[in-house]
Write a protein that holds these residues in place. Structure first.
Motif, mmCIF file in Angstrom:
data_model
loop_
_atom_site.group_PDB
_atom_site.id
_atom_site.type_symbol
_atom_site.label_atom_id
_atom_site.label_comp_id
_atom_site.label_asym_id
_atom_site.label_seq_id
_atom_site.Cartn_x
_atom_site.Cartn_y
_atom_site.Cartn_z
ATOM 1 N N ALA A 18 45.017 34.857 -10.678
ATOM 2 C CA ALA A 18 45.941 34.703 -9.552
ATOM 3 C C ALA A 18 47.058 35.738 -9.619
ATOM 4 N N LEU A 19 47.521 36.036 -10.824
ATOM 5 C CA LEU A 19 48.560 37.066 -10.980
ATOM 6 C C LEU A 19 48.036 38.428 -10.557
ATOM 7 N N SER A 20 46.806 38.712 -10.938
ATOM 8 C CA SER A 20 46.188 39.986 -10.563
ATOM 9 C C SER A 20 46.073 40.110 -9.046
ATOM 10 N N GLU A 21 45.627 39.052 -8.403
ATOM 11 C CA GLU A 21 45.521 39.057 -6.940
ATOM 12 C C GLU A 21 46.896 39.196 -6.287
ATOM 13 N N ILE A 52 49.143 48.345 -8.327
ATOM 14 C CA ILE A 52 47.686 48.443 -8.497
ATOM 15 C C ILE A 52 47.329 48.552 -9.978
ATOM 16 N N PHE A 53 48.090 49.385 -10.724
ATOM 17 C CA PHE A 53 47.845 49.529 -12.162
ATOM 18 C C PHE A 53 48.076 48.208 -12.885
ATOM 19 N N LEU A 54 49.110 47.477 -12.486
ATOM 20 C CA LEU A 54 49.390 46.175 -13.097
ATOM 21 C C LEU A 54 48.220 45.219 -12.870
ATOM 22 N N ALA A 55 47.700 45.198 -11.643
ATOM 23 C CA ALA A 55 46.553 44.333 -11.334
ATOM 24 C C ALA A 55 45.355 44.688 -12.211
ATOM 25 N N GLU A 56 45.108 45.981 -12.380
ATOM 26 C CA GLU A 56 43.979 46.415 -13.209
ATOM 27 C C GLU A 56 44.198 46.071 -14.675
ATOM 28 N N LYS A 62 42.468 39.927 -19.027
ATOM 29 C CA LYS A 62 41.667 38.709 -18.818
ATOM 30 C C LYS A 62 40.274 38.878 -19.413
ATOM 31 N N ARG A 63 39.652 40.050 -19.197
ATOM 32 C CA ARG A 63 38.319 40.306 -19.755
ATOM 33 C C ARG A 63 38.346 40.287 -21.285
ATOM 34 N N ILE A 64 39.352 40.927 -21.864
ATOM 35 C CA ILE A 64 39.480 40.958 -23.327
ATOM 36 C C ILE A 64 39.629 39.537 -23.859
ATOM 37 N N SER A 137 55.188 42.655 -15.086
ATOM 38 C CA SER A 137 54.630 41.341 -14.771
ATOM 39 C C SER A 137 55.718 40.294 -15.030
ATOM 40 N N VAL A 138 56.321 39.842 -13.952
ATOM 41 C CA VAL A 138 57.452 38.916 -14.063
ATOM 42 C C VAL A 138 57.066 37.669 -14.851
ATOM 43 N N CYS A 139 55.907 37.125 -14.547
ATOM 44 C CA CYS A 139 55.472 35.886 -15.194
ATOM 45 C C CYS A 139 55.257 36.076 -16.697
#
Length: 199
Positions: A18-21, A52-56, A62-64, A137-139
């Motif tokens: 959700a953060l990525s989106e 965009i870089f933050l989302a990636e 998440k994958r790691i 990433s604020v969260c």
């Protein structure tokens, strides 16, 4: 080895998608509203690119994390689910299948945290990398700062009624204890709530 950044990742993990989106949405909004900007085009482009870089980077993290979780045994997954993720459906799947004594619960949590920190490090996710890559990433940063400042209890303050209660189990020869939730209504940490507010 400092594990504060690992705790922050684990607390936020269930909502990382959700953060990525949200970061992608922010990039799109900044691009659409750039015509009203007081800054020059290069500044606006940098802001869009950073989202965009933050989302990636969040997707990569998440994958790691998912790859690390795939290598853990059932007891370790239960410990993570119980301590950090608190997803009601996942906890229900475990039931009473993972034995853990009250005496060993916190020791096992600490050992598991060190193991995961080592695995993150092998994947290039060190504290220095974390602080640089996710500073926007604020969260994640809010959770990390809370942990560093000794306010980890506040992160899951909404779970205060869900304190550990140990029950006897039908396992093995002696008495084995399992941590279980007293109040099953509260399933998310305040981290998840703050993510929703952030989004």
């Amino acid at each position: 080895m400092n594990t504060d950044f690992v705790k922050a990742i684990l607390y936020v993990y269930p909502t990382m998608g959700a953060l990525s989106e949200a970061a992608r949405g922010a990039a799109e909004n900044k691009a659409l509203l750039s015509y009203r900007s007081r800054f020059n085009a290069m500044h606006d482009l940098e802001e869009v690119a950073e989202e965009i870089f933050l989302a990636e980077r969040l997707d990569s993290l998440k994958r790691i994390t998912e790859n690390l979780l795939a290598r853990l045994d059932k007891e370790e997954l239960f410990l993570l689910e119980y301590r950090y993720f608190r997803r009601k459906k996942m906890l229900a799947k475990f039931g009473e299948e993972v034995p853990c004594s009250e005496r060993n619960y916190f020791r096992k949590q600490e050992k598991l945290l060190r193991k995961i920190a080592a695995q993150f490090s092998l994947n290039g996710v060190t504290e220095e990398y974390f602080l640089e890559a996710y500073k926007n990433s604020v969260c994640l940063m809010k959770v990390y700062r809370a942990i560093v400042s000794g306010g980890e209890q506040k992160i899951y303050a909404r779970r205060e009624k869900r304190t550990l209660r140990f029950q006897s189990s039908k396992f093995s020869d002696g008495v084995v204890f399992l941590p279980c939730a007293i109040n099953t209504a509260t399933t998310r940490t305040t981290t998840a709530a703050s993510v929703i507010k952030t989004i």
